[in-house]
Enzyme design. Structure first.
Site, PDB file in Angstrom:
ATOM      1  N   GLY A 108      69.915 111.841  23.170  1.00 15.08           N
ATOM      2  CA  GLY A 108      68.857 112.794  23.478  1.00 15.08           C
ATOM      3  C   GLY A 108      69.353 113.647  24.625  1.00 15.08           C
ATOM      4  O   GLY A 108      70.487 114.117  24.593  1.00 15.08           O
ATOM      5  N   SER A 143      75.758 108.877  22.287  1.00 19.54           N
ATOM      6  CA  SER A 143      75.555 110.205  22.889  1.00 19.54           C
ATOM      7  C   SER A 143      75.133 110.092  24.365  1.00 19.54           C
ATOM      8  O   SER A 143      75.928 109.616  25.190  1.00 19.54           O
ATOM      9  CB  SER A 143      74.558 110.967  22.025  1.00 19.54           C
ATOM     10  N   ALA A 144      73.916 110.476  24.728  1.00 18.91           N
ATOM     11  CA  ALA A 144      73.479 110.375  26.128  1.00 18.91           C
ATOM     12  C   ALA A 144      73.605 108.937  26.638  1.00 18.91           C
ATOM     13  O   ALA A 144      73.983 108.706  27.788  1.00 18.91           O
ATOM     14  CB  ALA A 144      72.039 110.859  26.271  1.00 18.91           C
ATOM     15  N   HIS A 183      80.266 113.976  21.424  1.00 18.77           N
ATOM     16  CA  HIS A 183      80.202 115.119  20.490  1.00 18.77           C
ATOM     17  C   HIS A 183      81.336 116.106  20.778  1.00 18.77           C
ATOM     18  O   HIS A 183      81.128 117.314  20.728  1.00 18.77           O
ATOM     19  CB  HIS A 183      78.871 115.870  20.605  1.00 18.77           C
ATOM     20  N   GLU A 238      82.588 113.118  17.040  1.00 18.47           N
ATOM     21  CA  GLU A 238      81.539 112.438  16.283  1.00 18.47           C
ATOM     22  C   GLU A 238      82.157 111.503  15.241  1.00 18.47           C
ATOM     23  O   GLU A 238      82.993 111.948  14.433  1.00 18.47           O
ATOM     24  CB  GLU A 238      80.622 113.466  15.615  1.00 18.47           C
TER      25      GLU A 238
END
Lengths: 235, 235
Positions: free
Chosen positions: A90, A122-123, A159, A194
């Site tokens: 997020g 991700s985050a 990413h 990714e």
């Protein structure tokens, strides 16, 4: 002993949430029944409840129970007693802000250093690095610091994206941004594409997935490392 | 009376630095000989001297002299005595950090409010908004606040980019990012596409250039405004 999966993304193009990682996660969580989910990064601003529901549905496929940290009365105790932790993606600023606000940075760091299984996407992966100075996210809230968990001795750029040839857009490429970072900071940065993840076991950090990763070190030309490379010399 | 050009970018694809704006700048700066340049955003990490040289070369084409703020002994006095100011693009965090460090936020705000001609491009435009919470840049340094000059009563998103159809990359679109911003903030955001600028004269704020801009207001669906639209009702 540290035991983590630090993944670039939760989802690869054309497949469902966490699908590409499920075999790996099945093995990773084989001795665990319950996973505590940290939904603080709120992708697209969704609520903690809705985000937890999404994680719950994915983990049902490998027969694990998921409970959101916000469902516990005391989040510090929730971290301290968790069998395993998953922090979803997020907005990295929103995630870090909420971790600081709830005074969770030190407790989280401690349990992960001591071996509580940790999955980040991700985050949730970004915060495993030294700082969030190499996030791609929009700084929509102002956290009290950019310092994060420092579970690995470098920064992460999830990413990671190669320059797009003949792109008419004049914004900086990812590589340019990370090189600008090195005008002000000296720690290495791992550009995780990714579909890639870092498997951390004790002092061992190995690149997993099918793709190579791009490594940026201070005062060096960036270079590629292939899957299954040990990255523990990076610091 | 405020008098500004707040441009999305310095350079559009296929043309030289500031080329697309030179006619407009020739008119804007017609009563001015000397422009003070703020090179703090350091695109690609270039030095203040090198960046100033680049601005100098561009403004030679319309017979203006450029001097970098770092060439003055006292930057606060330099701002107070400038005929006109140009703040170039680069990294918005680095720019804001340096403005705070040199205690220039209030002096800069004051002279621009009082009518010193101001041109901003990219990061130099971003800081004209209320905060830098809607920058696209990587947060490579930690400024003491995200609050910026607040010359216009909204936030700016320069280099605004439409979603790319069928993009296999799973990072958030710009629209998603700005909508996430509105989960935590209420001010409007003006998405300025490359080639667009805002012409501010007193209380009038007009969209210029050939393209439309995308407006994001709290709790409303985003919408397009055409070139030459007055934006002063946005707040």
């Amino acid at each position: 002993m540290k035991n983590l999966i630090i993944a670039s993304t939760s989802t690869i193009h054309g497949s469902g949430y966490l699908d590409y990682l499920l075999d790996e996660l099945s093995e990773f969580y084989k001795n665990v029944e319950n996973i505590m989910f940290i939904p603080y990064a709120r992708p697209s601003g969704i609520s903690h409840d809705d985000y937890t529901k999404k994680a719950k549905e994915a983990f049902l496929k490998i027969n694990k129970n998921v409970k959101g940290i916000h469902e516990f009365a005391n989040p510090i105790e929730a971290i301290q007693s968790a069998e395993a932790i998953f922090t979803g993606g997020g907005n990295t600023f929103v995630l870090l802000y909420q971790l600081y606000k709830n005074q969770l940075i030190e407790p989280l760091k401690k349990v992960v250093q001591n071996g509580t299984l940790y999955l980040g996407t991700s985050a949730g992966s970004n915060i495993c690095g030294l700082t969030i100075n190499t996030t791609n996210d929009m700084p929509i809230v102002y956290p009290p610091s950019f310092k994060s968990l420092g579970i690995v001795p470098f920064n992460i750029n999830p990413h990671y994206l190669d320059p797009i040839p003949n792109n008419p857009h004049m914004g900086e490429t990812r590589e340019t941004r990370i090189q600008e970072f090195h005008h002000f900071n000296t720690q290495p940065v791992v550009g995780l594409r990714e579909g890639s993840w870092l498997r951390v076991e004790g002092e061992s950090i190995i690149l997993k997935g099918e793709l190579s990763a791009r490594i940026f070190e201070y005062n060096k030309a960036p270079f590629e490392v292939e899957s299954n490379t040990e990255l523990n010399r990076l610091k």
